[in-house]
Design a protein around this motif. Structure first.
Motif, mmCIF file in Angstrom:
data_model
loop_
_atom_site.group_PDB
_atom_site.id
_atom_site.type_symbol
_atom_site.label_atom_id
_atom_site.label_comp_id
_atom_site.label_asym_id
_atom_site.label_seq_id
_atom_site.Cartn_x
_atom_site.Cartn_y
_atom_site.Cartn_z
ATOM 1 N N GLU A 173 78.764 7.372 37.473
ATOM 2 C CA GLU A 173 79.555 8.317 38.242
ATOM 3 C C GLU A 173 80.917 7.777 38.643
ATOM 4 O OE1 GLU A 173 78.212 8.373 42.833
ATOM 5 O OE2 GLU A 173 76.756 9.234 41.447
ATOM 6 N N GLU A 174 81.177 6.511 38.339
ATOM 7 C CA GLU A 174 82.420 5.917 38.821
ATOM 8 C C GLU A 174 83.656 6.636 38.286
ATOM 9 O OE1 GLU A 174 82.825 1.789 37.903
ATOM 10 O OE2 GLU A 174 84.364 1.456 39.431
ATOM 11 N N LEU A 177 84.136 10.038 39.988
ATOM 12 C CA LEU A 177 84.554 9.845 41.376
ATOM 13 C C LEU A 177 86.025 9.470 41.456
ATOM 14 C CD1 LEU A 177 81.620 7.841 43.027
ATOM 15 C CD2 LEU A 177 82.465 10.104 43.679
ATOM 16 N N ASP A 178 86.399 8.428 40.727
ATOM 17 C CA ASP A 178 87.773 7.928 40.803
ATOM 18 C C ASP A 178 88.788 8.979 40.385
ATOM 19 O OD1 ASP A 178 86.713 5.592 41.613
ATOM 20 O OD2 ASP A 178 87.375 4.379 39.907
ATOM 21 N N ARG A 181 88.765 12.372 42.518
ATOM 22 C CA ARG A 181 89.329 12.146 43.851
ATOM 23 C C ARG A 181 90.833 11.987 43.779
ATOM 24 N NH1 ARG A 181 85.082 7.814 46.419
ATOM 25 N NH2 ARG A 181 83.663 9.326 47.396
ATOM 26 N N TYR A 187 84.330 18.438 42.468
ATOM 27 C CA TYR A 187 83.381 17.936 41.480
ATOM 28 C C TYR A 187 81.996 17.901 42.105
ATOM 29 C CZ TYR A 187 83.899 13.681 44.212
ATOM 30 O OH TYR A 187 83.928 12.779 45.243
ATOM 31 N N ALA B 39 81.478 0.569 44.871
ATOM 32 C CA ALA B 39 82.508 1.081 43.968
ATOM 33 C C ALA B 39 81.931 2.054 42.935
ATOM 34 C CB ALA B 39 83.203 -0.082 43.257
ATOM 35 N N HIS B 40 80.651 1.896 42.615
ATOM 36 C CA HIS B 40 80.029 2.780 41.627
ATOM 37 C C HIS B 40 79.414 4.018 42.265
ATOM 38 C CE1 HIS B 40 80.340 -0.019 38.200
ATOM 39 N NE2 HIS B 40 80.234 -0.947 39.121
ATOM 40 N N THR B 41 79.574 4.158 43.564
ATOM 41 C CA THR B 41 78.937 5.270 44.268
ATOM 42 C C THR B 41 79.950 6.022 45.112
ATOM 43 O OG1 THR B 41 78.497 4.170 46.380
ATOM 44 C CG2 THR B 41 76.966 3.730 44.582
ATOM 45 N N ALA B 42 79.485 7.052 45.785
ATOM 46 C CA ALA B 42 80.346 7.799 46.693
ATOM 47 C C ALA B 42 80.241 7.253 48.113
ATOM 48 C CB ALA B 42 79.952 9.278 46.663
#
Lengths: 210, 210
Positions: A173-174, A177-178, A181, A187, B39-42
């Motif tokens: 999901e990185e 997310l990045d 955002r 999303y 960093a890999h999550t929300a």
DNA sequence: TAGATTGTTAATCGATTAACAATC
DNA sequence: TAGATTGTTAATCGATTAACAATC
């Protein structure tokens, strides 16, 4: 029915009310109260009333909700008549399954193409990850539905090409997310299998307790 | 690593950490800190630290987490080595897809049968809704995975026959809610398509605002 | 010792619940 | 008028955040 700042949690409950009301309509029920709606959900009648406050025009004190009005108002609010055009990204088998889901014929999303490396018999135009951005422009797509992950750069190009929302069922999901955002676009990232693992964990604990 | 009363929200985050740590292990990373996981999550690094508090044995102040230890501890806690035996209920196409999901080979769930009216080529024993309870006993199954709804009575019999947890992707949730609550067994009801509708609604609002 | 990082406590925030007021 | 039901406010609860203490 005036818009209010929907919190994400509240917004997430509205489609459920929408489905319940659809059933009521189909069963010829033209009137209902908050408790009857709540019975089909995990929430309380008070929660339902508060969630439906923006649609107060469809309710009367001492009477309840006018089912058909509320159903229509909710549908309009949720955008089920807006026909968002969506591109599916991933492997053929899951895509075919998802493409067959009633949502895509009924609830306001129109699939306009797939992005896959597989051979596919889906009756939809096909593209590759490299040509995704161009295809998005050509197909006038606004949603991306990810069953396989995209690289950050691919995602950025897709958004530049006109994507306004991303729905992901990928484990990674990185990137979503990045990029989403940074681009400030809506999303949703779902992990259905994580929920299954959490369920197993709970079952395990329940067994130990006995 | 002592058990603490996991709130459901916290529990839901653990499988995600587990997947992230698996990637670290696979990439030869043997040490990490809370920020790297986050960093890999929300979620925030603080949230990660608090969630992983029950696994403090795998962490050192000033150093961070021992990846492999934490991965193993999380896996044990989540029950990935417990091989829960699960019955799939629904139509063949979605079942086949789900049956192919890596979860079922890797993460501690073993499919032991399907319940469907379709012809199926799945290499699994098959039963019908009427014979479900008997089959559950025969197969020693403990989980039910619903892609099609069951009646309340069928669900009750299934639980009596040995089901200890229910996972549902069906739209109709009343039966699962009522029966599982009454029987006090853990359950998860997911509505992936509702999340997609909510996303559309948000996209719509975002467009209006401009 | 200094730097990095987890661990912990208190403050904040948001969501839910409960009680009841308003109104059909 | 009485009953039913929505609408609203205040109280509670839980989760998150921020600040910093503890420790490697």
């Amino acid at each position: 029915m005036s818009e209010s700042a929907d919190s994400q949690k509240r917004l997430q409950r509205l489609p459920q009310y929408y489905r319940i009301l659809k059933n009521f309509v189909q069963n010829g029920i033209f009137r209902c109260n908050s408790a009857q709606i709540a019975a089909h959900t995990a929430y309380s009648a008070v929660a339902v009333r508060r969630d439906l406050q923006p649609f107060a025009g469809c309710a009367k004190q001492g009477y309840g909700y006018h089912v058909k009005q509320l159903y229509t108002a909710l549908g309009t609010y949720l955008g089920v008549r807006d026909q968002f055009r969506a591109v599916l990204v991933g492997h053929t088998a899951p895509l075919a399954l998802l493409a067959d889901h009633p949502l895509f014929s009924v609830h306001g999303i129109r699939l306009c193409g797939v992005c896959t490396t597989d051979d596919t018999t889906l009756p939809l135009p096909k593209t590759s990850a490299d040509d995704l951005a161009q295809s998005i422009v050509r197909w006038d797509a606004s949603l991306l539905i990810l069953l396989s992950p995209l690289e950050k750069e691919q995602l950025k190009s897709a958004i530049d090409a006109g994507i306004v929302g991303v729905y992901s069922l990928c484990e990674e999901e990185e990137a979503v997310l990045d990029v989403c955002r940074a681009a400030a676009i809506p999303y949703r990232i779902l992990h259905p299998m994580d929920a299954l693992m959490a369920l197993c964990c709970e079952c395990k604990q329940a067994q130990v307790e006995q």
